[in-house]
Motif scaffolding. Structure first.
Motif, PDB file in Angstrom:
ATOM      1  N   THR A 133       0.829  -1.204   0.000  1.00 24.05           N
ATOM      2  CA  THR A 133       0.000   0.000   0.000  1.00 24.05           C
ATOM      3  C   THR A 133       0.866   1.258   0.000  1.00 24.05           C
ATOM      4  OG1 THR A 133      -0.178   0.199   2.425  1.00 24.05           O
ATOM      5  CG2 THR A 133      -1.722  -1.268   1.324  1.00 24.05           C
ATOM      6  N   TYR A 192       3.464   5.974  -3.085  1.00 21.01           N
ATOM      7  CA  TYR A 192       2.238   6.414  -3.752  1.00 21.01           C
ATOM      8  C   TYR A 192       1.766   7.766  -3.236  1.00 21.01           C
ATOM      9  CZ  TYR A 192      -2.625   6.757  -5.105  1.00 21.01           C
ATOM     10  OH  TYR A 192      -3.810   7.217  -5.611  1.00 21.01           O
ATOM     11  N   GLY A 210      -1.936   3.328   2.522  1.00 21.25           N
ATOM     12  CA  GLY A 210      -0.927   4.016   1.727  1.00 21.25           C
ATOM     13  C   GLY A 210      -0.727   5.441   2.178  1.00 21.25           C
TER      14      GLY A 210
END
Length: 591
Positions: free
Chosen positions: A71, A225, A406
């Protein structure tokens, strides 16, 4: 997915590996009769148990870390994460569906039998079985890889061309895992049959270490991310290599590392052909019910997985809304499934393994009272852990979601909601499993098959209803509810048949214990909710939602407080089973 599936149950201690012949659908598992019964071992039983338990524990922890790192790398409620998750999960599901049941119902018992009876310690027989297994696995894996594109298109309903293209690319990297999953299972069972347990349980640790290393390199090379969102538009071949390539490399090494201890056995194994007259057809008939149970369970689970993949195709239009809306997909479902199956995997299976032997011995001797006592004890002791876990998952669903977000609070909220829904089924997963063991103890594999038929029909009906009537935004929540409901249904079906078979199995005492346990868990849950409130868990701008690190702090502080209150509440509610649960745990820690 339980797993759990899945899940769904995974390989030894690995959050992503296949169960060695287990059904992937939550709440299902192999017949105990197919478990490896070891030949005389060099180590003591306590030493072997300690090695196996430590390998399982370490691998589960690393699997958890790997899931969190995924994640961090590609997000949680994102298109890339869902596409990768499906491509990386399918080899597991396909393997268990087409090969896992065959290996455990047919090949594994034959390996054990040959190891015990043959003058050459089964070397010739095992060589022939290994040769057959490798050839069969190569054939199946080759077909699956060739059909990677059609399989992704079949599973990725409502995906656009970009999603399908990336999914196919991922699949070409991950689908070869199927061969190595099978190789790991067969070679591992040869080692188990010879009393070399440690390697089989520790090999997944290597798998997870390699995958974690690949994810760390991914983050270092391409960014996390949260800082550098990875999308279909900016995805590159290098990202595929470090994400999907290292995931498969871990599975490859997990299988190949087992050849080192296999060689040390000195069996002189080599490719040998000719399989007529070695008893496979007889073994297949004996394992037919077990094989059929696994196939039915996983076909139904595959249908549910296909439905779970639908929301990913609708994510772009939801993100384009004003304001943008998060939509849960396969990744969120798998994360929630891993969490809710954890109590069963850590506690339920351990208790079942010990008490199943007692039930089987009592059934063989016609000792109904002994079998009922063992079953009642297993149901009550397991409840101490699983009921508390279900309440804790509901109370701390938000921080758990944030841990797998994430670093995006809105994604964490969505994942947390899925966790809260699926957690309701956690106690029933272990209860269903325990009741099923009672039939296997009586050498009855037919009844679990019929129960699985009923559960599979229910699962497919749920999948069809979700597909037809539920909006994409809510589909994953409905699928999570189906996970929980099928465990409840399985428990009720087993209960009904078992009462007809053996009569009362101390049901009143089991229900009384669970009522006391639930009361204690709710008291602990109330205390946990207070702590969560103080740590900003109910405020979108609170400390609990600051980052994945703050979520860990909240879980550590809140979980400790909730656990302490639970221990006191169990005493107040006079739950006698606490000591029975703690004794083997403390003994294992001592060893």
């Amino acid at each position: 997915m339980n797993t759990s599936s899945t899940s769904s149950e995974t390989g030894p201690g690995d959050a992503s590996g296949p169960a060695a012949g287990t059904a992937s659908a939550p709440g299902t598992g192999p017949a105990p009769g197919t478990a490896p019964a070891a030949a005389p071992v060099r180590r003591s039983g306590a030493a072997s148990s300690a090695i196996m338990a430590s390998g399982t524990l370490v691998s589960r922890v690393l699997g958890f870390v790997k899931a969190v790192l995924i994640t961090v790398a590609v997000g949680s409620v994102t298109t890339v994460a869902d596409v990768f998750e499906l491509a990386n999960t399918l080899p597991n599901l396909i393997y268990v569906l087409v090969a896992g049941g065959i290996f455990n119902a047919v090949l594994v018992p034959q390996i054990i039998k040959a190891s015990r009876n043959a003058e050459d310690q089964g070397a010739d027989y095992i060589s022939r079985l290994l040769t057959l297994a490798v050839l069969a696995l190569l054939g199946v894996a080759a077909v699956v890889v060739v059909l990677a594109g059609p399989i992704i298109r079949l599973m990725g309903t409502d995906w656009d061309d970009g999603m399908l293209a990336l999914g196919t690319t991922f699949a070409l990297f991950t689908f070869p895992q199927l061969f190595f999953y099978g190789l790991y299972t067969v070679v591992g069972q040869v080692l188990n049959a010879k009393g070399a347990f440690g390697a089989y349980m520790w090999a997944p640790v290597l798998n997870n270490v390699v995958a974690i290393a690949g994810l760390l390199v991914f983050v270092q090379q391409f960014g996390a991310y949260q800082q550098d969102p990875h999308t279909l538009e900016n995805w590159t071949a290098g990202k595929t290599l470090w994400l999907a390539g290292t995931a498969t490399l871990g599975v490859v090494l997990q299988a190949l590392i087992l050849f080192l201890p296999l060689r040390r056995l000195g069996l002189g194994l080599r490719p040998r052909f000719g399989w007529r007259g070695i008893g496979l057809s007889t073994a297949a008939r004996l394992g037919g019910w077990t094989l059929a149970t696994g196939v039915i369970a996983n076909l139904a689970f595959l249908v549910l997985t296909k439905v779970a993949a639908i929301p990913t195709g609708y994510r772009p239009e939801h993100l384009a809304m004003d304001p943008p809306q998060q939509i849960a997909g396969v990744t969120a479902l798998n994360q929630a499934s891993m969490l809710y199956s954890l109590p069963h995997g850590v506690i339920g299976l351990s208790i079942a393994t010990v008490l199943f032997n007692r039930m089987a011995a009592a059934a063989t001797e016609g000792d109904r009272a002994g079998m009922v006592s063992s079953l009642s004890s297993s149901l009550r002791i397991t409840g101490v852990a699983t009921v508390f876990a279900a309440v804790a998952l509901v109370v701390y669903a938000g921080p758990l979601g944030m841990l797998f977000s994430g670093g995006v609070p809105s994604a964490g909220a969505v994942v947390g909601q899925v966790v809260a829904v699926i957690a309701i089924g956690a106690p029933f997963m272990s209860t269903s499993f325990m009741l099923g063991r009672a039939f296997y103890a009586q050498e009855d594999a037919r009844t679990p098959f019929l129960v699985q038929i009923g559960v599979a029909v229910f699962t497919v009906a749920c999948a069809a209803a979700i597909w037809a009537f539920v909006a994409p935004k809510h589909m994953i929540f409905a699928v999570a509810g189906c996970y929980a409901a099928q465990n409840v249904l399985s428990t009720l079906l087993y209960h009904r048949v078992l009462v007809r078979r053996v009569g009362d199995y101390d049901v009143a005492r089991v229900l009384d214990s669970h009522a006391r346990i639930l009361a204690a868990a709710l008291l602990a849950g109330a205390a946990g909710a207070v702590v969560l409130h103080l740590l900003g868990g109910y405020d979108p701008a609170g400390f609990a939602w600051g980052s994945q690190l703050t979520a860990v702090v909240v879980l550590a502080v809140g979980g400790t407080a909730m656990g302490a209150v639970y221990l006191v509440a169990l005493r107040l509610c006079r739950v006698e089973e606490l000591g029975s649960l703690l004794r083997p745990v403390l003994a294992r820690l001592g060893r």
